[in-house]
Write an enzyme that holds these catalytic residues in place. Structure first.
Site, PDB file in Angstrom:
ATOM      1  CB  CYS A   2       2.896  -8.417  13.439  1.00 17.05           C
ATOM      2  SG  CYS A   2       1.518  -8.591  12.324  1.00 17.05           S
ATOM      3  NE  ARG A  27       8.821  -7.335  13.554  1.00 18.34           N
ATOM      4  CZ  ARG A  27       9.798  -7.996  12.950  1.00 18.34           C
ATOM      5  NH1 ARG A  27      11.008  -7.479  12.926  1.00 18.34           N
ATOM      6  NH2 ARG A  27       9.590  -9.154  12.397  1.00 18.34           N
ATOM      7  CD1 TRP A  74       1.766  -3.269   7.438  1.00 18.97           C
ATOM      8  CD2 TRP A  74       1.774  -5.377   6.703  1.00 18.97           C
ATOM      9  NE1 TRP A  74       1.736  -3.231   6.068  1.00 18.97           N
ATOM     10  CE2 TRP A  74       1.742  -4.509   5.586  1.00 18.97           C
ATOM     11  CE3 TRP A  74       1.788  -6.756   6.466  1.00 18.97           C
ATOM     12  CZ2 TRP A  74       1.728  -4.958   4.270  1.00 18.97           C
ATOM     13  CZ3 TRP A  74       1.763  -7.207   5.156  1.00 18.97           C
ATOM     14  CH2 TRP A  74       1.740  -6.314   4.071  1.00 18.97           C
ATOM     15  CG  ASN A 100       6.038 -11.597  12.961  1.00 22.15           C
ATOM     16  OD1 ASN A 100       7.240 -11.661  13.057  1.00 22.15           O
ATOM     17  ND2 ASN A 100       5.472 -11.183  11.865  1.00 22.15           N
ATOM     18  N   GLY A 101       3.664 -13.510  11.354  1.00 20.31           N
ATOM     19  CA  GLY A 101       3.885 -14.477  10.281  1.00 20.31           C
ATOM     20  C   GLY A 101       2.560 -14.870   9.650  1.00 20.31           C
ATOM     21  CD  GLU A 460      14.895   4.589  -3.535  1.00 15.93           C
ATOM     22  OE1 GLU A 460      14.501   3.485  -3.914  1.00 15.93           O
ATOM     23  OE2 GLU A 460      14.671   5.022  -2.385  1.00 15.93           O
ATOM     24  CE  LYS A 464      12.859   6.526  -0.029  1.00 24.44           C
ATOM     25  NZ  LYS A 464      13.086   5.158  -0.519  1.00 24.44           N
ATOM     26  CD  GLU A 467       8.221   4.025   1.048  1.00 21.95           C
ATOM     27  OE1 GLU A 467       9.149   4.487   0.351  1.00 21.95           O
ATOM     28  OE2 GLU A 467       8.402   3.117   1.866  1.00 21.95           O
ATOM     29  CG  HIS A 483      10.793   2.502 -27.695  1.00 13.57           C
ATOM     30  ND1 HIS A 483      10.925   2.260 -29.039  1.00 13.57           N
ATOM     31  CD2 HIS A 483      12.043   2.841 -27.264  1.00 13.57           C
ATOM     32  CE1 HIS A 483      12.192   2.408 -29.402  1.00 13.57           C
ATOM     33  NE2 HIS A 483      12.887   2.771 -28.333  1.00 13.57           N
ATOM     34  CE  LYS A 570      13.300   1.596   7.942  1.00 10.22           C
ATOM     35  NZ  LYS A 570      13.474   2.390   6.705  1.00 10.22           N
TER      36      LYS A 570
END
Ligand code: M6R
Length: 575
Positions: A2, A27, A74, A100-101, A460, A464, A467, A483, A570
């Site tokens: 947030c 955020r 968020w 926030n938190g 990576e 992506k 996401e 395997h 982000k």
């Protein structure tokens, strides 16, 4: 997570809050809201969705207000809903609060607040009721009492309509106060107000501030005034906007060659001594432990390989798995890698390592971040602000920085043709990438194979794909296929292989999947689909950039919110 914003002073609060909230959307963007103080009245506007939805009300209410607080959320406790959106009000509407938190003991606090009516499922709402309950002792005492009682991390802005003051409380989550000539700005990140002022007071853990008519007083929990001068921040923001691109992600991928070129210049000139100091810190310890999350973790995986190659005892631990069971001591250098410099998992790892005696080094992108401030030595990657939730140009600059350090340790250092080769890679593969994106956009699973240094890149690209393109993807070591995972390969299964050389070991894995009917897509200088430079050493960068372009186009073709994928933010400031 947030973002918190606040303003008090002579500028138009509506315009200022709107601008700040837009800059804080990285955020979180599940819901948004603001509360305004006019005389001794508080008016609140809030709801699900981003700032655009409440923009008009914010501008209108803010234009006649003396001050206000705002929030972009968020969701952690309670889904994204109108009720759970901040600000939260106290029963009598005397107080309004944004947070926030996470307040870990919120249930216990709530159980002691009989008689208060709660409207949301959030942990945050207990704070405003608790302070209202205790305000008979004086608001400042109530604030201190809350800080002594609350467990967890928080940054809080609390507006008191009766005394027309704003209280700021901090423990664990960031909170910055911008000091203007006739205005005070409040934000989770000074970037939010940097176009209004460059003078900033960073609140420290266990401190609270009282904003009273543009006067700011910072105190600790004993009530002692903490006098300090504002820091003057240097800002070099290049651009805030998409410059004609449809998405930030597209723009940021295009910026990659220029970012590397600029970084190289800086590391060789004004930052050169800093790099030497950083290397001294690294070599001054017996071992280096790299820690990071997500994309930065993939860059760190590469970093630990680069460092080991030049004789440094380096290993990598993903930050969320960092614990006291690792062998960390006075002879360890913890190297934290983070774009935002605010990731909570990384901050926790730093705290643990510090307690165990380690020194802290960091590589960050966002200037003046908490991680930077908590480090003994720091290097910036100078990629400029990254707005898309997906990290692209910051990944390549992180990798470049880590490689540069390793090359310097070995005494060799040159940028070669990397920036121009990258420019060509982006330019020449646009159409080919779009074609492959069309082929892959409706797939449910994609496998990406890499070996050695290509393995972190495969991981990576798979991150992506999840996401940005909402496709389940698995980045794996090519050799591990036989395997177990090979059982999942059937006719048409898409398998992307990262093949830097004709004689790469990965070629045999590629044959294994092809002979099972996989739709094999080679990212390689010898591929018939793409045009990539035949520069083995830089293949990490070419394949990563091509992977970014591919995921971007899949996401775009699927009509997905590429810059702001669902459920993400982000900067991840919760554990
Ligand atoms: O700011 P940080 O580099 O510490 O962030 C770490 C991760 O949250 C971040 O890299 C995340 O995985 C990205 N959204 C991936 O594109």
């Amino acid at each position: 997570m947030c973002g918190i914003a606040g303003h008090y002073g002579s500028s138009d609060t509506g315009e200022v809050l709107l601008d700040m909230l837009k800059r804080l959307e990285y955020r979180g963007y599940d819901s948004t809201g603001a509360a305004f103080l006019s005389g001794s009245d508080i008016s609140t506007v809030k709801g699900t969705g981003d700032i655009e939805k409440i923009k008009e009300n914010v501008v209108f209410l803010g234009s006649v207000a003396d001050g206000g607080i705002g929030h972009t959320r968020w969701a952690t406790h309670g889904r994204a809903s109108d009720e759970n959106a901040h600000p939260h009000s106290s029963c009598e509407n005397r107080f309004s609060l944004v947070h926030n938190g996470i307040i870990e003991n919120h249930r216990k606090i709530k159980s002691e607040l009989g008689g208060h009516k709660f409207y949301s499922e959030t942990d945050s709402e207990v704070a405003v009721h608790y302070i209202e309950e205790k305000s008979t002792l004086g608001v400042e005492n109530a604030v201190v009492s809350f800080m002594e009682k609350a467990k967890g991390s928080y940054a809080v802005a609390l507006m008191d309509s009766k005394e027309e003051r704003v209280f700021l409380l901090k423990n664990g989550s960031p909170l910055a106060i911008g000091i203007g000539k006739k205005d005070v700005f409040i934000a989770s990140d000074p970037f939010a107000f940097h176009s209004y002022t460059d003078r900033v007071l960073f609140l420290r853990d266990g401190e609270y501030a009282v904003v009273d008519n543009c006067d700011v007083t910072i105190k600790n929990l004993d009530g002692a005034v903490q006098k300090r001068k504002p820091e003057v921040l240097e800002w070099k923001e290049r651009s805030f906007g998409k410059n004609g691109y449809r998405h930030y992600m597209q723009k940021e991928i295009r910026e990659i060659p220029g970012c590397i070129e600029r970084l190289e210049k800086l590391l060789e000139t004004v930052e050169s001594e800093k790099v030497d100091g950083f290397i001294d810190a690294l070599l001054g310890k017996d071992k280096v432990v790299l820690t990071a999350s997500g994309t930065s973790h993939h860059a760190s995986m590469l970093g630990s390989r680069f460092l080991r190659k030049v004789g440094v005892d380096a290993r990598v631990v993903v930050a969320s798995e960092f614990g006291e069971n690792f062998e960390i001591d006075e002879e360890t250098l913890l190297l934290a890698v983070s774009q935002s410099g605010e990731t909570k998992d990384v901050l926790d790892a730093i705290e643990t390592a510090r307690k165990m005696g380690a020194d802290i080094a960091s590589i960050t992108n966002t200037p003046h971040s908490t991680i930077q401030r908590r480090s003994d030595v720091n290097l910036g990657i100078h990629a400029g602000r990254e707005f898309c939730v997906a990290a692209t140009k910051t990944f390549t600059n992180q990798v470049y920085t880590l490689r540069k350090i390793s090359k310097r340790i070995r005494g060799r250092s040159s940028v070669g043709n990397l920036p121009s080769n990258l420019k060509n890679t982006i330019k020449k593969n646009g159409e080919a990438v779009k074609k492959v994106a069309e082929e892959l956009k409706n797939k449910e699973d994609i496998y990406i194979l890499g070996k050695g240094e290509m393995h972190p890149v495969a991981e990576e690209i798979s991150l992506k794909l999840k996401e940005i393109a909402y496709i389940h993807a698995e980045g794996m070591m090519g050799g591990e296929l036989k395997h177990g995972t090979l059982a999942l390969i059937e006719e048409g299964t898409p398998v992307i292989s990262l093949v830097p050389r004709r004689n790469s070991d990965i070629v045999s894995n590629l044959k294994e999947v092809k002979s099972r009917g996989a739709n094999s897509i080679e990212i390689s200088p010898f591929s018939d689909r793409f045009e990539l430079p035949d520069e083995d050493e830089d293949f990490i960068f070419f394949s990563a950039v091509l992977g970014f372009m591919l995921t971007y186009w899949i996401g775009r073709k699927k009509g997905l919110p590429v810059d702001r994928p669902r459920n993400l933010a982000k900067s991840v400031t919760v554990r």
